[in-house]
Design a protein around this motif. Structure first.
Motif, PDB file in Angstrom:
ATOM      1  N   ILE A 188       0.826  -1.206   0.000  1.00 17.95           N
ATOM      2  CA  ILE A 188       0.000   0.000   0.000  1.00 17.95           C
ATOM      3  C   ILE A 188       0.860   1.256   0.000  1.00 17.95           C
ATOM      4  O   ILE A 188       0.539   2.236  -0.674  1.00 17.95           O
ATOM      5  CB  ILE A 188      -0.972  -0.013   1.201  1.00 17.95           C
ATOM      6  CG1 ILE A 188      -2.002  -1.132   1.011  1.00 17.95           C
ATOM      7  CG2 ILE A 188      -1.664   1.342   1.371  1.00 17.95           C
ATOM      8  CD1 ILE A 188      -2.842  -1.424   2.244  1.00 17.95           C
ATOM      9  N   GLY A 189       1.960   1.216   0.737  1.00 22.30           N
ATOM     10  CA  GLY A 189       2.877   2.361   0.789  1.00 22.30           C
ATOM     11  C   GLY A 189       3.787   2.455  -0.423  1.00 22.30           C
ATOM     12  O   GLY A 189       4.618   3.363  -0.512  1.00 22.30           O
ATOM     13  N   GLU A 190       3.654   1.513  -1.359  1.00 23.00           N
ATOM     14  CA  GLU A 190       4.441   1.451  -2.591  1.00 23.00           C
ATOM     15  C   GLU A 190       5.937   1.337  -2.321  1.00 23.00           C
ATOM     16  O   GLU A 190       6.762   1.804  -3.096  1.00 23.00           O
ATOM     17  CB  GLU A 190       4.100   2.623  -3.513  1.00 23.00           C
ATOM     18  CG  GLU A 190       2.631   2.608  -3.919  1.00 23.00           C
ATOM     19  CD  GLU A 190       2.248   3.694  -4.905  1.00 23.00           C
ATOM     20  OE1 GLU A 190       3.098   4.102  -5.718  1.00 23.00           O
ATOM     21  OE2 GLU A 190       1.071   4.123  -4.874  1.00 23.00           O
ATOM     22  N   GLU A 191       6.271   0.666  -1.202  1.00 19.08           N
ATOM     23  CA  GLU A 191       7.675   0.372  -0.887  1.00 19.08           C
ATOM     24  C   GLU A 191       8.144  -0.869  -1.635  1.00 19.08           C
ATOM     25  O   GLU A 191       9.328  -1.006  -1.947  1.00 19.08           O
ATOM     26  CB  GLU A 191       7.842   0.155   0.610  1.00 19.08           C
ATOM     27  CG  GLU A 191       7.520   1.367   1.454  1.00 19.08           C
ATOM     28  CD  GLU A 191       7.493   1.022   2.928  1.00 19.08           C
ATOM     29  OE1 GLU A 191       8.395   0.309   3.400  1.00 19.08           O
ATOM     30  OE2 GLU A 191       6.553   1.468   3.607  1.00 19.08           O
ATOM     31  N   THR A 192       7.198  -1.789  -1.873  1.00 21.34           N
ATOM     32  CA  THR A 192       7.473  -2.996  -2.655  1.00 21.34           C
ATOM     33  C   THR A 192       6.285  -3.241  -3.584  1.00 21.34           C
ATOM     34  O   THR A 192       5.193  -2.729  -3.354  1.00 21.34           O
ATOM     35  CB  THR A 192       7.673  -4.251  -1.764  1.00 21.34           C
ATOM     36  OG1 THR A 192       6.498  -4.472  -1.002  1.00 21.34           O
ATOM     37  CG2 THR A 192       8.868  -4.102  -0.847  1.00 21.34           C
ATOM     38  N   HIS A 193       6.516  -4.029  -4.615  1.00 22.41           N
ATOM     39  CA  HIS A 193       5.464  -4.341  -5.581  1.00 22.41           C
ATOM     40  C   HIS A 193       4.653  -5.538  -5.118  1.00 22.41           C
ATOM     41  O   HIS A 193       5.206  -6.515  -4.627  1.00 22.41           O
ATOM     42  CB  HIS A 193       6.065  -4.659  -6.949  1.00 22.41           C
ATOM     43  CG  HIS A 193       6.779  -3.512  -7.578  1.00 22.41           C
ATOM     44  ND1 HIS A 193       6.167  -2.319  -7.893  1.00 22.41           N
ATOM     45  CD2 HIS A 193       8.065  -3.376  -7.961  1.00 22.41           C
ATOM     46  CE1 HIS A 193       7.041  -1.502  -8.432  1.00 22.41           C
ATOM     47  NE2 HIS A 193       8.199  -2.116  -8.486  1.00 22.41           N
TER      48      HIS A 193
END
Length: 84
Positions: A57-62
């Motif tokens: 959700i935080g777009e730290e990982t896909h």
């Protein structure tokens, strides 16, 4: 079935798929009635799986396609892995 908050490019088979944004992932969880922890259990993530969902959700990982496809199906958006 589609949702106006989720791009159609995110609802395609893997070969034609575009990764969802964090907001799109959050929307799919909302539609499915899942918390981060609930989603983690449904897609088979281990301990601390809720942290993994937060990172998606935080777009730290896909988010992996398989996890996304399962969540979309649970959200009532259909079996996106099937053509047509």
């Amino acid at each position: 079935m589609s949702d106006p908050n989720i791009r159609l490019e995110c609802l395609r088979p893997a070969e034609k798929w575009e990764r969802p944004t964090g907001d799109e992932i959050r929307e799919v969880l909302r539609l499915a009635g899942l918390t981060g922890g609930g989603a983690a259990k449904k897609v088979g993530l281990g301990q601390k799986g809720d942290r993994t969902v937060r990172r998606w959700i935080g777009e730290e990982t896909h988010i992996p396609y398989a996890a996304w496809a399962l969540l979309c199906d649970m959200a009532g958006l259909g079996k996106i892995w099937e053509e047509g």
